[in-house]
Design a protein around this motif. Structure first.
Motif, PDB file in Angstrom:
ATOM      1  N   VAL A   1     -53.817  20.124 -25.764  1.00  0.00           N
ATOM      2  CA  VAL A   1     -52.377  20.355 -25.269  1.00  0.00           C
ATOM      3  C   VAL A   1     -52.033  19.796 -24.180  1.00  0.00           C
ATOM      4  O   VAL A   1     -53.026  19.373 -23.246  1.00  0.00           O
ATOM      5  N   VAL A   2     -51.076  19.088 -24.010  1.00  0.00           N
ATOM      6  CA  VAL A   2     -50.819  18.313 -22.828  1.00  0.00           C
ATOM      7  C   VAL A   2     -49.401  18.946 -22.024  1.00  0.00           C
ATOM      8  O   VAL A   2     -48.458  19.131 -22.530  1.00  0.00           O
ATOM      9  N   GLU A   3     -49.728  18.926 -20.746  1.00  0.00           N
ATOM     10  CA  GLU A   3     -48.567  19.101 -19.979  1.00  0.00           C
ATOM     11  C   GLU A   3     -48.070  17.817 -19.120  1.00  0.00           C
ATOM     12  O   GLU A   3     -49.134  16.928 -18.771  1.00  0.00           O
ATOM     13  N   VAL A   4     -46.800  17.539 -18.925  1.00  0.00           N
ATOM     14  CA  VAL A   4     -46.589  16.485 -17.738  1.00  0.00           C
ATOM     15  C   VAL A   4     -45.963  17.219 -16.601  1.00  0.00           C
ATOM     16  O   VAL A   4     -44.926  17.882 -16.679  1.00  0.00           O
ATOM     17  N   LEU A   5     -46.678  16.921 -15.597  1.00  0.00           N
ATOM     18  CA  LEU A   5     -46.451  17.635 -14.314  1.00  0.00           C
ATOM     19  C   LEU A   5     -46.093  16.671 -13.145  1.00  0.00           C
ATOM     20  O   LEU A   5     -46.551  15.551 -13.195  1.00  0.00           O
ATOM     21  N   ASP A   6     -45.704  17.226 -12.091  1.00  0.00           N
ATOM     22  CA  ASP A   6     -45.216  16.528 -10.905  1.00  0.00           C
ATOM     23  C   ASP A   6     -46.370  15.838 -10.296  1.00  0.00           C
ATOM     24  O   ASP A   6     -47.426  16.498 -10.105  1.00  0.00           O
ATOM     25  N   ALA A   7     -46.248  14.538 -10.020  1.00  0.00           N
ATOM     26  CA  ALA A   7     -47.421  13.578 -10.057  1.00  0.00           C
ATOM     27  C   ALA A   7     -48.110  14.093  -8.476  1.00  0.00           C
ATOM     28  O   ALA A   7     -49.308  14.000  -8.512  1.00  0.00           O
ATOM     29  N   ALA A   8     -47.306  14.642  -7.450  1.00  0.00           N
ATOM     30  CA  ALA A   8     -48.036  14.893  -6.163  1.00  0.00           C
ATOM     31  C   ALA A   8     -48.378  16.421  -6.247  1.00  0.00           C
ATOM     32  O   ALA A   8     -49.301  16.782  -5.608  1.00  0.00           O
ATOM     33  N   THR A   9     -47.466  17.174  -6.767  1.00  0.00           N
ATOM     34  CA  THR A   9     -47.997  18.646  -6.609  1.00  0.00           C
ATOM     35  C   THR A   9     -48.487  19.388  -7.763  1.00  0.00           C
ATOM     36  O   THR A   9     -49.035  20.383  -7.496  1.00  0.00           O
ATOM     37  N   TYR A  10     -48.515  18.790  -8.858  1.00  0.00           N
ATOM     38  CA  TYR A  10     -48.924  19.271 -10.362  1.00  0.00           C
ATOM     39  C   TYR A  10     -48.035  20.580 -10.556  1.00  0.00           C
ATOM     40  O   TYR A  10     -48.469  21.204 -11.363  1.00  0.00           O
ATOM     41  N   ASP A  11     -46.742  20.561  -9.976  1.00  0.00           N
ATOM     42  CA  ASP A  11     -46.014  21.751 -10.494  1.00  0.00           C
ATOM     43  C   ASP A  11     -45.267  21.175 -11.617  1.00  0.00           C
ATOM     44  O   ASP A  11     -44.959  19.998 -12.099  1.00  0.00           O
ATOM     45  N   PRO A  12     -44.791  22.426 -12.601  1.00  0.00           N
ATOM     46  CA  PRO A  12     -43.994  21.839 -13.712  1.00  0.00           C
ATOM     47  C   PRO A  12     -42.639  21.078 -13.387  1.00  0.00           C
ATOM     48  O   PRO A  12     -42.098  21.188 -12.351  1.00  0.00           O
TER      49      PRO A  12
ATOM     50  N   GLN B   1     -38.463  14.025 -17.615  1.00  0.00           N
ATOM     51  CA  GLN B   1     -38.858  13.365 -16.218  1.00  0.00           C
ATOM     52  C   GLN B   1     -40.366  12.844 -16.419  1.00  0.00           C
ATOM     53  O   GLN B   1     -41.312  13.509 -16.771  1.00  0.00           O
ATOM     54  N   GLN B   2     -40.653  11.694 -15.511  1.00  0.00           N
ATOM     55  CA  GLN B   2     -41.924  11.208 -15.416  1.00  0.00           C
ATOM     56  C   GLN B   2     -42.904  12.037 -14.627  1.00  0.00           C
ATOM     57  O   GLN B   2     -42.535  12.176 -13.571  1.00  0.00           O
ATOM     58  N   GLY B   3     -44.023  12.190 -14.999  1.00  0.00           N
ATOM     59  CA  GLY B   3     -45.135  12.903 -14.228  1.00  0.00           C
ATOM     60  C   GLY B   3     -46.495  12.596 -14.765  1.00  0.00           C
ATOM     61  O   GLY B   3     -46.612  11.783 -15.683  1.00  0.00           O
ATOM     62  N   ALA B   4     -47.388  13.495 -13.988  1.00  0.00           N
ATOM     63  CA  ALA B   4     -48.847  13.208 -14.502  1.00  0.00           C
ATOM     64  C   ALA B   4     -49.206  13.739 -15.630  1.00  0.00           C
ATOM     65  O   ALA B   4     -48.671  14.929 -15.974  1.00  0.00           O
ATOM     66  N   VAL B   5     -49.651  13.146 -16.412  1.00  0.00           N
ATOM     67  CA  VAL B   5     -50.104  13.591 -17.746  1.00  0.00           C
ATOM     68  C   VAL B   5     -51.585  14.465 -17.611  1.00  0.00           C
ATOM     69  O   VAL B   5     -52.589  13.970 -16.923  1.00  0.00           O
TER      70      VAL B   5
ATOM     71  N   ALA C   1     -56.471  15.791 -15.207  1.00  0.00           N
ATOM     72  CA  ALA C   1     -55.399  14.842 -15.047  1.00  0.00           C
ATOM     73  C   ALA C   1     -56.042  13.610 -15.651  1.00  0.00           C
ATOM     74  O   ALA C   1     -57.084  13.083 -14.954  1.00  0.00           O
ATOM     75  N   THR C   2     -55.242  12.922 -16.536  1.00  0.00           N
ATOM     76  CA  THR C   2     -55.921  11.717 -17.238  1.00  0.00           C
ATOM     77  C   THR C   2     -56.005  10.587 -16.398  1.00  0.00           C
ATOM     78  O   THR C   2     -56.701   9.520 -16.646  1.00  0.00           O
ATOM     79  N   GLY C   3     -54.974  10.617 -15.256  1.00  0.00           N
ATOM     80  CA  GLY C   3     -54.802   9.538 -14.599  1.00  0.00           C
ATOM     81  C   GLY C   3     -53.479   8.560 -14.883  1.00  0.00           C
ATOM     82  O   GLY C   3     -53.304   7.575 -14.807  1.00  0.00           O
ATOM     83  N   ASP C   4     -52.962   9.148 -16.132  1.00  0.00           N
ATOM     84  CA  ASP C   4     -51.862   8.481 -16.713  1.00  0.00           C
ATOM     85  C   ASP C   4     -50.387   8.951 -16.278  1.00  0.00           C
ATOM     86  O   ASP C   4     -50.358  10.267 -15.918  1.00  0.00           O
ATOM     87  N   LEU C   5     -49.507   8.178 -16.168  1.00  0.00           N
ATOM     88  CA  LEU C   5     -48.029   8.806 -16.131  1.00  0.00           C
ATOM     89  C   LEU C   5     -47.369   8.701 -17.450  1.00  0.00           C
ATOM     90  O   LEU C   5     -47.475   7.967 -18.171  1.00  0.00           O
ATOM     91  N   GLY C   6     -46.834   9.674 -17.658  1.00  0.00           N
ATOM     92  CA  GLY C   6     -45.985   9.958 -18.945  1.00  0.00           C
ATOM     93  C   GLY C   6     -44.681  10.820 -18.805  1.00  0.00           C
ATOM     94  O   GLY C   6     -44.371  11.450 -17.913  1.00  0.00           O
TER      95      GLY C   6
ATOM     96  N   LYS D   1     -44.594  10.082 -24.133  1.00  0.00           N
ATOM     97  CA  LYS D   1     -44.842   8.691 -23.829  1.00  0.00           C
ATOM     98  C   LYS D   1     -45.547   8.564 -22.970  1.00  0.00           C
ATOM     99  O   LYS D   1     -45.092   8.955 -21.697  1.00  0.00           O
ATOM    100  N   VAL D   2     -46.764   7.810 -23.025  1.00  0.00           N
ATOM    101  CA  VAL D   2     -47.682   7.383 -21.725  1.00  0.00           C
ATOM    102  C   VAL D   2     -47.081   6.217 -21.515  1.00  0.00           C
ATOM    103  O   VAL D   2     -46.793   5.033 -21.808  1.00  0.00           O
ATOM    104  N   MET D   3     -46.713   6.149 -20.209  1.00  0.00           N
ATOM    105  CA  MET D   3     -46.095   4.838 -19.435  1.00  0.00           C
ATOM    106  C   MET D   3     -46.763   4.023 -18.929  1.00  0.00           C
ATOM    107  O   MET D   3     -46.459   2.774 -18.528  1.00  0.00           O
ATOM    108  N   GLY D   4     -47.918   4.494 -18.526  1.00  0.00           N
ATOM    109  CA  GLY D   4     -48.862   3.702 -17.800  1.00  0.00           C
ATOM    110  C   GLY D   4     -50.102   4.359 -16.801  1.00  0.00           C
ATOM    111  O   GLY D   4     -49.877   5.689 -16.835  1.00  0.00           O
ATOM    112  N   ARG D   5     -50.899   3.734 -16.285  1.00  0.00           N
ATOM    113  CA  ARG D   5     -51.863   4.488 -15.315  1.00  0.00           C
ATOM    114  C   ARG D   5     -51.424   4.680 -14.151  1.00  0.00           C
ATOM    115  O   ARG D   5     -50.692   3.609 -13.574  1.00  0.00           O
ATOM    116  N   ARG D   6     -51.737   5.671 -13.490  1.00  0.00           N
ATOM    117  CA  ARG D   6     -51.101   5.994 -12.056  1.00  0.00           C
ATOM    118  C   ARG D   6     -51.676   5.077 -11.111  1.00  0.00           C
ATOM    119  O   ARG D   6     -50.972   4.383 -10.123  1.00  0.00           O
TER     120      ARG D   6
END
Lengths: 435, 276
Positions: free
Chosen positions: A272-283, A288-292, A308-313, A330-335
């Protein structure tokens, strides 16, 4: 009766049923972690979590996110692998992650892991257009988890497997090209940069690029996101009818595009995948782009729970017109590949898109000069080979500055240094060799 | 199965009972003349489960066709060697070579489609593989550091970059490795390792599914009992692999070697090779 392109009945489930399926499976994963995996026992204890608190997927938020660095620290502290996130010891195969960011992650896959992996790999490849009948080119070296998956796939279909000498780095493009021409697979799964290595090799041999891919009907590219323009470019270049994007990680992310091509559907057996705020890991809202962040849904092998896979998506909002219930990402790239220029930051994908939209330059191989970033300038090194530089040379710098709103410098290079996964996104001048 | 049905052998036969020995270049020549990726060695109409591109500079490349029996037989030969080297249950064996090397793809059933049992499956060992590029040496050192494998099977040309990476990264293989095996696709490698560890070598002829391994006790190359060896009138040693079903191997020139009778206490029935 299954809809065309669907793997099984699960592809027609309502979303609520898929959520129930995931909830059941994650509860099992959490039970295993809570009862028998030391790394998670400590972690759950720290936040006062017990699996009985997990009733719906939203309850995942009760758990802290684990970053790659924390697992690497656990490995360093232990001094030995395993690190307490692994379940199963029968017929274990050990693997490593590709280590493109320096440190490697170890993974151990027991016999029970294979049941899930087979099903997931079959579904993913079916979505991508693979059908029984043709040979499968084993397109990943044995150490990589994708090779294990391809093995299961070839057994299950069943299909003839073609093993090419060497590995999937540019110097072996000639061997891979010749295997494609000798055995004519209808389906190919390749790292995106390697597609261009094959095209270059075909040209070197006096072949048109489409001759290199003759007979291939579906090309699945992994390792980098593709823009719509790049997809069209790949189709025209290779003559392949369908170019499908897929994304995966050794830790259990697996997502593949469907026929609609608007986002990559998660393969439900894996995570299961969540995309979360890259700084806080909040929903954050979909779109919106965030941490995978992934949570495995199968309780065997190494278990990654809110990892956190280290990807942004980006998670796509709404349902896909194809009718599959699985969410799209959509995985946009590595953090770690985030390019910071002044107050702005970009991923290589953004630069690629800017080149396409600003001057129509599609499929260019490029890197960013590290020394340029240090001076607040997006200094692009663009490989001349394979593109008509004259058409865009004079316009590219200005167009990119207007598009990206940062200072840009463009330098044309006869070639760029290649690594196993293609040209690295950021290069230091010394790596350019003699320039 | 009679080799009469295999074009490569049929065309080489001087009389119904006389099949001249052959080597890699004979096969290559035949393949180029007939534009056949299998060089006429595949049983016509047979569908291989696995096709392996042979290592080497040939252009176009040559391919081995493996059916169930070829996979089983070749994997049993590799298993025989692992046993000879002392591999046992639970041991971690590190492989540093391309996935296209039989020393890798026959190591575990998870590495190769349709392979029922690899060497590690048969012996209960755990393999870990690193890609066979010199640039991957630092990753191999990380494998050493955190997995401390008991055995290492390494492509001979990678010993030097690996030793360099070990020194740079402060890892001492002697602390955990019980043995190192050097391997390459054709013949016996010349390389040596800079560590005080039992170092062994393979004798391979991938074109003939052949692999023999140096014994840690008698230091000769034990030949798995799956092969038939014969001495040709010119003194060359010939190997046949009777397990081949769709891709038979008959009379492949192994090159100059002394054949020693069985007698090693480690494996008393094994015929052994001594390179000339």
């Amino acid at each position: 009766m299954l809809k065309e392109g669907f793997w099984d009945e699960m592809d027609s489930w309502p979303r609520a049923r898929l959520d129930r399926y995931w909830t059941r499976r994650i509860r099992r994963v959490l039970d295993v972690a809570y009862n028998s995996l030391p790394f998670y026992q400590r972690r759950f204890q720290q936040v006062g979590f017990s699996p009985s608190q997990f009733r719906s997927l939203d309850d995942l938020r009760r758990l802290p996110v684990t970053e790659r660095g924390e697992l690497l620290n656990a490995l360093k502290q232990a001094g030995r692998y395993p690190i307490g996130i692994e379940r199963g010891h029968e017929e274990v195969v050990l693997c490593v992650s590709s280590g493109t960011e320096g440190d490697v992650i170890f993974l151990s896959f027991p016999r029970q892991w294979a049941d899930m992996e087979r099903q997931a790999t079959l579904r993913a490849h079916w979505w991508a257009g693979l059908r029984p009948g043709g040979p499968i080119l084993i397109s990943a070296p044995a150490w990589h988890i994708y090779a294990l998956g391809q093995n299961l796939l070839a057994r299950a279909l069943p299909a003839q497997a073609v093993i090419v000498w060497g590995t999937y780095s540019p110097e072996f493009a000639s061997h891979v090209l010749q295997a494609i021409r000798a055995f004519s697979p209808q389906f190919l799964g390749l790292f995106l940069p390697f597609v261009f290595s094959l095209v270059a090799e075909a040209r070197r041999r006096g072949l048109g690029p489409s001759q290199a891919f003759q007979g291939v009907k579906n090309l699945m590219v992994v390792g980098a996101p593709i823009t719509p323009a790049l997809r069209r470019h790949l189709q025209e270049l290779t003559g392949v009818e369908r170019v499908v994007e897929a994304a995966g990680s050794s830790e259990g992310l697996l997502a593949v595009e469907c026929e609609v091509g608007q986002g990559l559907h998660l393969v439900p057996e894996k995570s299961v995948v969540e995309v979360l705020d890259a700084a806080t890991y909040d929903p954050i809202p979909a779109g919106q782009q965030g941490a995978v962040v992934i949570t495995n849904t199968w309780p065997w092998g190494p278990l990654y729970i809110r990892y956190a896979t280290g990807d942004l998506g980006v998670m796509y909002p709404g349902e896909c017109p194809c009718g599959r219930p699985s969410p799209r990402i959509k995985v946009m790239g590595r953090r770690s590949h985030l390019l910071r220029v002044g107050q702005r930051s970009f991923l290589p994908y953004d630069v690629q898109q800017a080149m396409e939209e600003a001057v129509g330059l599609v499929g260019a191989t490029f890197a960013v000069l590290w020394e340029g970033l240090a001076k607040g300038c997006l200094h692009l090194l663009v490989q001349e080979e394979g593109i008509d530089a004259r058409a865009v040379r004079s316009r590219l710098k200005k167009a990119l500055e207007d598009y990206l709103d940062v200072p840009v410098k463009v330098e044309w290079a006869p070639s760029l240094p290649m690594r196993w996964k293609g040209v690295p996104p950021v290069i230091r001048r010394e790596e350019m060799g003699g320039r | 199965m009679s080799v009469d049905s295999i074009p490569f052998y049929r065309d080489r036969m001087e009389s119904p009972s006389c099949l001249p020995p052959w080597g890699l270049y004979d096969w290559l020549e035949y393949a180029q003349a007939h534009q056949d990726p299998f060089g006429g060695r595949k049983l016509p109409g047979a569908l291989p489960l696995v096709v392996v591109q042979l290592e080497g500079p040939s252009d176009p490349p040559l391919y081995l066709a493996l059916g169930r029996q070829e996979l089983r037989g070749w994997a049993r030969a590799v298993t025989y060697l692992w046993r000879l080297w002392g591999v046992g249950p639970g041991q971690i064996i590190a492989l540093y070579d391309y996935g296209s090397s039989p020393m890798v793809f026959l190591a575990h059933r998870r590495y190769t489609p349709h392979l029922q049992r690899g060497a590690a499956d048969a012996l209960g060992a755990k393999p870990i593989c690193n890609d066979g590029l010199a640039s991957m040496a630092p990753r191999m050192v990380e494998i050493f550091r955190y997995l401390r494998p008991q055995g290492l099977i390494v492509r001979a040309e990678l010993v030097s970059p690996l030793a360099h990476a070990c020194r740079e990264m402060g890892v001492t293989p002697e602390e955990f490795l019980s043995f190192v095996v050097l391997t390459e696709a054709e013949g016996v490698p010349k390389a040596a390792v800079p560590w005080r560890v039992t170092t062994l070598k393979t004798w391979r002829a991938d074109a003939a599914f052949f692999v023999a391994g140096e014994c840690p006790l008698c230091r000769l190359f034990h030949v798995p009992p799956l092969y038939r060896l014969a001495r040709h009138e010119d003194g060359t040693l010939l190997v046949s692999a009777p397990f081949g079903e769709i891709f038979p191997v008959v009379g492949y020139r192994l090159g100059p070697a002394h054949l020693e009778k069985p007698g090693c206490p480690r494996e008393s029935s094994a015929w052994r090779l001594r390179p000339c």
